[in-house]
Write an enzyme that holds these catalytic residues in place. Structure first.
Site: not given
Length: 166
Positions: A64, A59-61, A54
């Site tokens: 990306t 971590v996804c932020d 998500s």
């Protein structure tokens, strides 16, 4: 393939794992404007495909953002971030965070990407953190399935693989 965990709990991945040397499986996902996007739409380019559970989590932020920075330095490389977030949420997040070099794509509709690349988490209907680099001839040249979904991938290995394929 090694066991994949989410917050320490083993999860089941749907689909077939992809390995280096495989022909990259095609998929259909949605762009932020709800148009369909397939692997074939980027044919002729190197693709660095960053897969996150998500986009709106820590971590996804970071993942990306890291690949957005790298994309500015890569020639003939399309950087795609795939998650099951709705296209509207991806668009809002990118706008709020100044993400302009990565194309965010949603697999929420039918998990086409998740199942084609063996990253759909059955128990959570999320995608497991992973990285794929596909060369301009649609051959998979780099694969990383992150063993613990909440951990960071090896950014440098993926970026180096994309650079080598340019």
């Amino acid at each position: 393939m090694a066991t994949v965990t989410f917050k320490g709990n083993e999860v089941t991945l749907a689909g077939s794992p992809v390995k280096v040397g495989d022909a990259a499986p095609n998929f259909t996902v949605l762009a932020n404007d709800l148009s369909e996007v397939t692997l074939n739409d980027t044919k002729g380019s190197v693709r660095l495909i960053s897969v996150v559970p998500s986009i709106d989590t820590g971590v996804c932020d970071a993942q990306t953002r890291r690949f957005n920075e790298a994309a500015a330095q890569l020639d003939n490389v399309k950087v795609l971030t795939v998650s099951v977030d709705l296209p509207f949420a991806q668009k809002r997040w990118c706008g709020a965070n100044g993400i302009e070099n990565v194309q965010t794509l949603s697999d929420h509709r039918d998990l086409s990407f998740g199942e084609a690349y063996g990253v759909a988490i059955k128990e959570l209907r999320l995608l497991a953190r992973s990285i794929f680099v596909v060369d301009s001839n649609d051959k998979v040249i780099h694969v990383e399935y992150v063993n613990e979904v909440t951990d960071h991938p090896n950014y440098e290995a993926a970026i180096e693989a994309a650079k080598a394929a340019q």
